[in-house]
Design a protein around this motif. Structure first.
Motif, PDB file in Angstrom:
ATOM      1  N   PRO A   1     -21.675  25.854 -22.791  1.00 24.91           N
ATOM      2  CA  PRO A   1     -22.054  24.676 -23.571  1.00 24.91           C
ATOM      3  C   PRO A   1     -21.629  23.382 -22.877  1.00 24.91           C
ATOM      4  CG  PRO A   1     -20.191  25.821 -24.568  1.00 24.91           C
ATOM      5  CD  PRO A   1     -20.691  26.694 -23.482  1.00 24.91           C
ATOM      6  N   LYS A   2     -22.334  22.314 -23.170  1.00 28.04           N
ATOM      7  CA  LYS A   2     -22.083  21.041 -22.496  1.00 28.04           C
ATOM      8  C   LYS A   2     -20.683  20.516 -22.760  1.00 28.04           C
ATOM      9  CE  LYS A   2     -26.939  19.581 -22.483  1.00 28.04           C
ATOM     10  NZ  LYS A   2     -27.902  18.555 -22.920  1.00 28.04           N
ATOM     11  N   ARG A   5     -18.439  21.824 -19.910  1.00 29.34           N
ATOM     12  CA  ARG A   5     -18.832  21.632 -18.512  1.00 29.34           C
ATOM     13  C   ARG A   5     -17.941  20.654 -17.752  1.00 29.34           C
ATOM     14  NH1 ARG A   5     -25.487  21.477 -19.116  1.00 29.34           N
ATOM     15  NH2 ARG A   5     -25.651  23.484 -20.218  1.00 29.34           N
ATOM     16  N   HIS A  56     -24.437  21.524 -14.026  1.00 23.83           N
ATOM     17  CA  HIS A  56     -24.761  22.631 -14.925  1.00 23.83           C
ATOM     18  C   HIS A  56     -24.124  23.912 -14.385  1.00 23.83           C
ATOM     19  CE1 HIS A  56     -27.926  25.638 -16.567  1.00 23.83           C
ATOM     20  NE2 HIS A  56     -26.870  25.577 -17.347  1.00 23.83           N
ATOM     21  N   GLN A  90     -18.700  34.818 -24.847  1.00 25.34           N
ATOM     22  CA  GLN A  90     -18.236  33.567 -25.445  1.00 25.34           C
ATOM     23  C   GLN A  90     -16.734  33.612 -25.712  1.00 25.34           C
ATOM     24  OE1 GLN A  90     -20.303  32.265 -29.012  1.00 25.34           O
ATOM     25  NE2 GLN A  90     -18.421  31.460 -29.887  1.00 25.34           N
ATOM     26  N   ILE A 111     -16.593  25.350 -31.982  1.00 25.64           N
ATOM     27  CA  ILE A 111     -17.629  26.000 -31.172  1.00 25.64           C
ATOM     28  C   ILE A 111     -18.106  27.280 -31.842  1.00 25.64           C
ATOM     29  CG2 ILE A 111     -18.075  27.110 -28.954  1.00 25.64           C
ATOM     30  CD1 ILE A 111     -16.151  25.123 -27.676  1.00 25.64           C
ATOM     31  N   TRP A 114     -20.880  26.831 -34.532  1.00 27.97           N
ATOM     32  CA  TRP A 114     -22.215  26.375 -34.177  1.00 27.97           C
ATOM     33  C   TRP A 114     -23.223  27.508 -34.330  1.00 27.97           C
ATOM     34  CZ3 TRP A 114     -20.732  23.754 -28.872  1.00 27.97           C
ATOM     35  CH2 TRP A 114     -20.024  22.574 -29.137  1.00 27.97           C
ATOM     36  N   HIS A 116     -26.056  27.566 -32.555  1.00 30.17           N
ATOM     37  CA  HIS A 116     -26.375  27.832 -31.159  1.00 30.17           C
ATOM     38  C   HIS A 116     -25.148  27.437 -30.336  1.00 30.17           C
ATOM     39  CE1 HIS A 116     -30.535  28.519 -32.283  1.00 30.17           C
ATOM     40  NE2 HIS A 116     -30.546  27.354 -32.917  1.00 30.17           N
ATOM     41  N   SER A 117     -24.437  28.432 -29.840  1.00 32.84           N
ATOM     42  CA  SER A 117     -23.147  28.184 -29.190  1.00 32.84           C
ATOM     43  C   SER A 117     -23.277  27.513 -27.838  1.00 32.84           C
ATOM     44  CB  SER A 117     -22.397  29.509 -29.023  1.00 32.84           C
ATOM     45  OG  SER A 117     -23.100  30.363 -28.144  1.00 32.84           O
ATOM     46  N   GLY A 118     -24.413  27.653 -27.163  1.00 30.25           N
ATOM     47  CA  GLY A 118     -24.555  27.121 -25.812  1.00 30.25           C
ATOM     48  C   GLY A 118     -24.283  28.162 -24.743  1.00 30.25           C
ATOM     49  N   SER A 120     -25.080  31.749 -22.890  1.00 32.35           N
ATOM     50  CA  SER A 120     -26.285  32.566 -22.715  1.00 32.35           C
ATOM     51  C   SER A 120     -26.077  33.559 -21.586  1.00 32.35           C
ATOM     52  CB  SER A 120     -27.509  31.685 -22.422  1.00 32.35           C
ATOM     53  OG  SER A 120     -27.328  30.981 -21.207  1.00 32.35           O
TER      54      SER A 120
END
Length: 319
Positions: A1-2, A5, A56, A90, A111, A114, A116-118, A120
């Motif tokens: 997730p952002k 990052r 990213h 995760q 987190i 959420w 959508h956790s980010g 993948s």
């Protein structure tokens, strides 16, 4: 997730720690599914860039689906990403960040809440032929920018970046000022001597050096490796009880002796064949192993150094 990052941007050592974490997760998953300890393997390559050189962080991992048990038998276990594996991925990353005290429990709870956790995982790609292997291998180690997709206008000091027509951004075009573009690229420079590609388990250097002693494993080795290690495989087949061992070809011995200079240059960034005085290329004319002769040469070289002139202070003025 952002939200996580920037931590990789400030401490690029985290990339390597996540590579090790990925192997531990996969190895534990396969061993648990097989209900026995397996020798697994993966090759992990991490990248910090996406399209337009945006930061990213992500990982490309070539995974051996399954592993070898203690008797050398291969256990095939197809890998597929489901909700359980994604959740494990995760939680493992969050635990790593908690361990390093980069985030606190409140942020972890946020987190987890959420939808959508980010996080993948993509596990549908299979390498079933040589062209696919080569294409995927080249993609995993590609650079942050392709010269074919950028152009620079020196008059306006503008860099134009065109995305792939068949990619996620569908041919989108973005422009950057020259300094802005350079600043964006600098963020992807790895630490000095960092290993961008890491091998674990059966693909690690320690285990691969013993492949010739493990016929049940080496029979699965690729054709290129088998041809390069034919002598070692013959030695393993003959066994220690036989007195007739095949001789090592001279060509292989010569090739092996050349590796020391190449490895020194690769690891320490020093070319031992480069003359420090004139910059020309040197060659090996002889190898001296006698300690007495070596001591004499070292003492002689020390005597050739010019003596430093005597240093004295300025004269004291007379009253």
């Amino acid at each position: 997730p952002k939200i996580l990052r920037p931590y990789f941007k400030n401490d690029k050592r985290l990339f390597g720690e996540v590579c090790r974490l990925i192997f531990e997760l996969l190895s534990g998953f396969f061993s648990l599914a097989a209900q026995r300890e397996l020798l697994c393997g993966c090759v992990s390559s991490y990248q910090s860039f996406g399209e337009f050189a945006r930061f990213h962080p992500h990982w490309h991992v070539l995974v051996l689906e399954g592993g070898f048990d203690e008797w050398g038998r291969f256990v095939y276990l197809p890998l597929g990403c489901d909700a359980g594996l994604l959740k494990l991925w995760q939680e493992s990353i969050l635990a790593l960040f908690l361990k390093h005290k980069l985030i606190d429990q409140d942020r972890v709870s946020m987190i987890r809440s959420w939808v959508h956790s980010g996080f993948s995982v993509e596990s549908e790609t299979r390498m079933l032929d040589k062209p696919t292997k080569e294409a995927l291998g080249q993609y995993a180690v590609r650079g942050a920018v392709s010269e074919q997709r950028i152009s620079y206008d020196s008059t306006a000091d503008v860099v134009t970046w065109s995305a792939r027509a068949n990619g996620f951004f569908d041919g989108k075009v973005e422009t950057f000022k020259g300094f802005e573009f350079v600043d964006q690229l600098v963020a992807h420079l790895p630490p000095r001597r960092a290993q961008l590609v890491r091998r674990y388990g059966i693909y690690s250097s320690r285990v691969r050096s013993k492949w010739t002693e493990l016929p049940k494993i080496s029979r699965f080795a690729p054709e290129g490796w088998t041809k390069a290690h034919e002598t070692g495989l013959e030695l393993a087949e003959v066994g220690p009880e036989s007195s007739e061992l095949p001789e090592v070809p001279d060509s292989w011995s010569r090739q092996r002796k050349k590796n020391w200079a190449r490895l020194l240059k690769k690891v320490y960034e020093v070319d031992p064949f480069l003359c420090p005085k004139c910059g020309g290329t040197m060659v090996v004319v002889g190898v001296i192993e006698d300690p007495v002769k070596l001591k004499a040469i070292i003492e002689w070289a020390a005597q050739q150094q010019p003596a430093l002139p005597e240093v004295r202070g300025p004269p004291i003025p007379q009253a």
